[in-house]
Design an enzyme around this catalytic site. Sequence first.
Site, PDB file in Angstrom:
ATOM      1  N   ASP A   1     -12.328  17.657  14.010  1.00  9.07           N
ATOM      2  CA  ASP A   1     -12.614  18.853  14.803  1.00  9.07           C
ATOM      3  C   ASP A   1     -12.213  18.604  16.252  1.00  9.07           C
ATOM      4  O   ASP A   1     -11.979  17.463  16.668  1.00  9.07           O
ATOM      5  CB  ASP A   1     -14.104  19.202  14.723  1.00  9.07           C
ATOM      6  CG  ASP A   1     -14.415  20.637  15.155  1.00  9.07           C
ATOM      7  OD1 ASP A   1     -13.465  21.392  15.462  1.00  9.07           O
ATOM      8  OD2 ASP A   1     -15.601  20.987  15.201  1.00  9.07           O
ATOM      9  N   LYS A   2     -12.162  19.685  17.006  1.00 10.09           N
ATOM     10  CA  LYS A   2     -11.835  19.648  18.429  1.00 10.09           C
ATOM     11  C   LYS A   2     -12.866  20.470  19.188  1.00 10.09           C
ATOM     12  O   LYS A   2     -13.380  21.474  18.680  1.00 10.09           O
ATOM     13  CB  LYS A   2     -10.424  20.205  18.627  1.00 10.09           C
ATOM     14  CG  LYS A   2     -10.083  20.685  20.030  1.00 10.09           C
ATOM     15  CD  LYS A   2     -10.152  22.215  20.090  1.00 10.09           C
ATOM     16  CE  LYS A   2      -9.917  22.706  21.501  1.00 10.09           C
ATOM     17  NZ  LYS A   2     -10.260  24.148  21.629  1.00 10.09           N
ATOM     18  N   HIS A   3     -13.178  20.035  20.396  1.00  8.33           N
ATOM     19  CA  HIS A   3     -14.102  20.803  21.244  1.00  8.33           C
ATOM     20  C   HIS A   3     -13.525  20.910  22.650  1.00  8.33           C
ATOM     21  O   HIS A   3     -13.025  19.929  23.202  1.00  8.33           O
ATOM     22  CB  HIS A   3     -15.475  20.141  21.310  1.00  8.33           C
ATOM     23  CG  HIS A   3     -16.449  20.909  22.157  1.00  8.33           C
ATOM     24  ND1 HIS A   3     -17.141  22.003  21.672  1.00  8.33           N
ATOM     25  CD2 HIS A   3     -16.829  20.755  23.451  1.00  8.33           C
ATOM     26  CE1 HIS A   3     -17.908  22.493  22.645  1.00  8.33           C
ATOM     27  NE2 HIS A   3     -17.732  21.761  23.728  1.00  8.33           N
ATOM     28  N   SER A   4     -13.592  22.106  23.209  1.00 12.60           N
ATOM     29  CA  SER A   4     -13.160  22.334  24.591  1.00 12.60           C
ATOM     30  C   SER A   4     -14.369  22.704  25.436  1.00 12.60           C
ATOM     31  O   SER A   4     -15.277  23.396  24.964  1.00 12.60           O
ATOM     32  CB  SER A   4     -12.129  23.471  24.641  1.00 12.60           C
ATOM     33  OG  SER A   4     -11.921  23.898  25.979  1.00 12.60           O
TER      34      SER A   4
ATOM     35  N   THR B   1     -14.298  31.288  21.299  1.00 15.14           N
ATOM     36  CA  THR B   1     -13.520  31.410  20.067  1.00 15.14           C
ATOM     37  C   THR B   1     -14.139  32.422  19.119  1.00 15.14           C
ATOM     38  O   THR B   1     -13.437  33.194  18.456  1.00 15.14           O
ATOM     39  CB  THR B   1     -13.400  30.032  19.388  1.00 15.14           C
ATOM     40  OG1 THR B   1     -12.731  29.136  20.276  1.00 15.14           O
ATOM     41  CG2 THR B   1     -12.629  30.115  18.092  1.00 15.14           C
TER      42      THR B   1
ATOM     43  N   ARG C   1     -32.222  25.140  29.654  1.00 14.66           N
ATOM     44  CA  ARG C   1     -31.330  24.606  30.694  1.00 14.66           C
ATOM     45  C   ARG C   1     -30.624  25.726  31.440  1.00 14.66           C
ATOM     46  O   ARG C   1     -30.420  25.653  32.648  1.00 14.66           O
ATOM     47  CB  ARG C   1     -30.285  23.685  30.058  1.00 14.66           C
ATOM     48  CG  ARG C   1     -30.804  22.323  29.635  1.00 14.66           C
ATOM     49  CD  ARG C   1     -29.771  21.579  28.805  1.00 14.66           C
ATOM     50  NE  ARG C   1     -28.521  21.416  29.532  1.00 14.66           N
ATOM     51  CZ  ARG C   1     -27.330  21.343  28.947  1.00 14.66           C
ATOM     52  NH1 ARG C   1     -27.207  21.430  27.626  1.00 14.66           N
ATOM     53  NH2 ARG C   1     -26.241  21.179  29.675  1.00 14.66           N
TER      54      ARG C   1
ATOM     55  N   SER D   1     -25.597  17.807  23.810  1.00 15.54           N
ATOM     56  CA  SER D   1     -25.434  19.143  23.248  1.00 15.54           C
ATOM     57  C   SER D   1     -24.163  19.226  22.410  1.00 15.54           C
ATOM     58  O   SER D   1     -24.178  19.721  21.276  1.00 15.54           O
ATOM     59  CB  SER D   1     -25.389  20.177  24.383  1.00 15.54           C
ATOM     60  OG  SER D   1     -25.186  21.482  23.868  1.00 15.54           O
TER      61      SER D   1
ATOM     62  N   LYS E   1     -24.078  18.787  17.760  1.00 15.98           N
ATOM     63  CA  LYS E   1     -23.495  19.802  16.861  1.00 15.98           C
ATOM     64  C   LYS E   1     -22.333  19.224  16.064  1.00 15.98           C
ATOM     65  O   LYS E   1     -22.184  19.508  14.873  1.00 15.98           O
ATOM     66  CB  LYS E   1     -23.035  21.014  17.669  1.00 15.98           C
ATOM     67  CG  LYS E   1     -24.184  21.803  18.305  1.00 15.98           C
ATOM     68  CD  LYS E   1     -23.732  23.132  18.852  1.00 15.98           C
ATOM     69  CE  LYS E   1     -22.947  23.034  20.140  1.00 15.98           C
ATOM     70  NZ  LYS E   1     -23.775  22.744  21.310  1.00 15.98           N
ATOM     71  N   LYS E   2     -21.499  18.426  16.723  1.00 20.02           N
ATOM     72  CA  LYS E   2     -20.353  17.856  16.016  1.00 20.02           C
ATOM     73  C   LYS E   2     -20.799  16.836  14.973  1.00 20.02           C
ATOM     74  O   LYS E   2     -20.237  16.765  13.878  1.00 20.02           O
ATOM     75  CB  LYS E   2     -19.384  17.218  17.016  1.00 20.02           C
ATOM     76  CG  LYS E   2     -18.773  18.214  17.994  1.00 20.02           C
ATOM     77  CD  LYS E   2     -18.074  19.367  17.293  1.00 20.02           C
ATOM     78  CE  LYS E   2     -17.491  20.378  18.235  1.00 20.02           C
ATOM     79  NZ  LYS E   2     -16.887  21.542  17.545  1.00 20.02           N
TER      80      LYS E   2
END
Length: 443
Positions: free
Chosen positions: A87-90, A127, A175, A190, A194-195
């Site tokens: 997976d990828k996260h930005s 997204t 937060r 955070s 999730k990942k």
Amino acid sequence: MANKGSLLQELIRKKRDGDSLTDQEIEAFVEGVVDQSASDGQIGAFAMAVLLRGMSASECTALSLSMRDSGEVICWDHLNLQGPIVDKHSTGGVGDCVSLMLAPMLAACGAFVPMISGRGLGHTGGTLDKLSSIPGYDLKPNADVFKATVAEIGCAIIGQTSTLAPADGRIYSVRDVTATVESIPLITASILSKKLSAGLDNLVMDIKLGNGAFMTELSEAKALAESIRQVAKQAGLITSTLITDMNQPLARAAGNALEVRETVHYLTGEIRDPRLHEVVIRLASALLIGAGLASSSHAAAKKLETVLVEGQARDHFDAMIQALGGPKDFCQTADNYLPKAPVVCKVLSPTSGFVNEINTRQLGLSVVSLGGGRRHPDDEIDLSVGLEQIVRCGDPIKQGDPLCLVHARDKQSAADATKSVLDAFEIGSEPFNGSELIVEEVA
């Protein structure tokens, strides 16, 4: 309950005074978040203590793992997937539609991509909102459909469910209203909670840097990259990180349906913007190498170019959309389905010269003001509005040439957005190419 309350109070005091917390204390805090024995005030106090005092990598790892274990952790073993789970996260930006291209490209290369995405935040696009512009697309399918889609198609992009890292959802909401969003340990926990809950083998992080990103200083971006590197390693998740430029929009479009249209153009080869393409290839290559599907950057890029040119990436995108309730053969018929704004107008340059600077955050806020983003979490958004054909830093421009197109719901909002967009561009007499696109790669 009183004992638990006093334990929470003591561990908040301990962190406030700069001491390290044990794994057991962090687990107790997360349990309190989930079972509601921790009040919003206590969560806010804990977050502020972490913001001011920081956390060691081992503390942050314990927090990430406890938040992961607060809900379901997806196990893919029974599906016997014949490839790595990646997976990828930005960290978010303007015109960042990379996930929509990257997931089907990776799937076409033999990886499996269970991508759990979010909605837009502030001036940045999300997204999930982009995918909302595709009729019928199920953003929150049940777990069986999600897993089956990943297994059969190779990728599925959905929203976070209440069963995945639920502690993160509550902590983040507190937060957001207690001025503690910027805490690097809490950002790290955070993201990784999730990942980790998605059962990944490999992750690539895209940390955006610049006037359109949440991180505006290189020192901040490097600190977050190092935090994620250390914590992911301790948590057993192979992770690589790129710091990429967000001093101008990544794609030439910003807005939900407009970015889906940009994705279709990219996957079909009709228009493949070089700047966007470089980031997609670099991020996807990092995952292919890390997951053992390519031996080098050159081999990875060649593999990715092949699935684009031969149409496999497009086919995987179409198959994912159909499997999750959207139209069949979407890329061929996208214009029949994507919503269109009733008003489209050009924003004309008031002078000749070169595009020297773009206030990217302001462009993002212009999309929000058009109705394409949220000022409040419950706001409905207009999926059709946004900006398109945005010029690049360094482009030559003549007086009267378009800086971009505004897609709006009415003439008044188009006029208001035009003024805002004009203020976001600085035209100079000398050419200026802007920042490096790939600022740094963190192994």
